[in-house]
Design a protein around this motif. Structure first.
Motif, mmCIF file in Angstrom:
data_model
loop_
_atom_site.group_PDB
_atom_site.id
_atom_site.type_symbol
_atom_site.label_atom_id
_atom_site.label_comp_id
_atom_site.label_asym_id
_atom_site.label_seq_id
_atom_site.Cartn_x
_atom_site.Cartn_y
_atom_site.Cartn_z
ATOM 1 N N MET A 84 0.856 -1.179 0.000
ATOM 2 C CA MET A 84 0.000 0.000 0.000
ATOM 3 C C MET A 84 0.903 1.243 0.000
ATOM 4 S SD MET A 84 -2.870 1.213 2.800
ATOM 5 C CE MET A 84 -4.152 0.091 2.329
ATOM 6 N N SER A 85 0.578 2.180 -0.870
ATOM 7 C CA SER A 85 1.377 3.402 -0.955
ATOM 8 C C SER A 85 1.028 4.339 0.201
ATOM 9 C CB SER A 85 1.113 4.109 -2.286
ATOM 10 O OG SER A 85 -0.174 4.693 -2.281
ATOM 11 N N ILE A 86 1.879 5.353 0.380
ATOM 12 C CA ILE A 86 1.619 6.356 1.420
ATOM 13 C C ILE A 86 0.302 7.072 1.132
ATOM 14 C CG2 ILE A 86 2.435 8.543 2.382
ATOM 15 C CD1 ILE A 86 5.276 7.464 2.014
ATOM 16 N N LEU A 87 0.044 7.368 -0.138
ATOM 17 C CA LEU A 87 -1.217 8.025 -0.514
ATOM 18 C C LEU A 87 -2.409 7.148 -0.140
ATOM 19 C CD1 LEU A 87 -2.906 10.234 -1.839
ATOM 20 C CD2 LEU A 87 -2.483 9.119 -4.029
ATOM 21 N N ASP A 88 -2.346 5.868 -0.471
ATOM 22 C CA ASP A 88 -3.453 4.958 -0.153
ATOM 23 C C ASP A 88 -3.675 4.862 1.357
ATOM 24 O OD1 ASP A 88 -3.928 4.412 -2.827
ATOM 25 O OD2 ASP A 88 -2.632 2.638 -2.847
ATOM 26 N N ALA A 115 -6.965 6.387 6.073
ATOM 27 C CA ALA A 115 -7.092 7.025 7.392
ATOM 28 C C ALA A 115 -8.079 8.189 7.328
ATOM 29 C CB ALA A 115 -5.724 7.517 7.871
ATOM 30 N N GLY A 116 -8.014 8.970 6.268
ATOM 31 C CA GLY A 116 -8.930 10.098 6.103
ATOM 32 C C GLY A 116 -10.377 9.634 5.974
#
Length: 137
Positions: free
Chosen positions: A1-5, A10-11
């Motif tokens: 999982m990427s940092i963006l994902d 979380a958001g």
């Protein structure tokens, strides 16, 4: 999982935690006139979604006065956020004219309010699915 994902996940969890109202999104069929009773009955309803939501007023809402028949209405704009992963029944689309009924809210004045859908926003990097609505009371 990427940092963006991971950040989006979380958001989306945080956005859902703020969804403290319960709504029902539905379409309303054409009204039906009963010749025997002389009454018009509301058409059939089809529920597209029922569950948590967050309802907030739109800051730049004009509160526009308009005429409907012989009755004057004030149109107030709101935004209804439902979980980003919400899906509609197979083949259903959210179109203007659909309605959102507030089933429960921590603000007791909101319960029973019916809002009319004017549009929806779609985005793959959003934290919630945001639906533009208006109160026609």
């Amino acid at each position: 999982m990427s940092i963006l994902d991971a950040t989006l996940a979380a958001g989306r969890r945080e956005a859902e935690a703020r969804m403290r109202d319960t709504v029902r999104l539905y379409t309303q069929g054409e009204d039906v006139f009963d010749r025997e009773s002389g009454q018009t009955a509301p058409g059939p309803q089809s529920t597209l979604y029922q569950g948590p939501a967050r309802i907030k007023g739109v800051a730049q809402s004009s509160g526009e006065d308009t005429q409907a028949g012989e009755r004057e209405l004030v149109l107030r704009e709101y935004e209804v956020a439902v979980p980003w992963a919400t899906t509609l029944p197979q083949g259903a689309r959210l179109l203007p004219g659909a309605r959102i009924e507030v089933l429960s809210s921590l603000d007791p004045r909101m319960a029973g309010l019916v809002l009319w859908v004017t549009g929806a926003k779609f985005a793959d990097q959003a934290t919630a699915w945001r639906i533009s609505v208006e109160d026609r009371s």
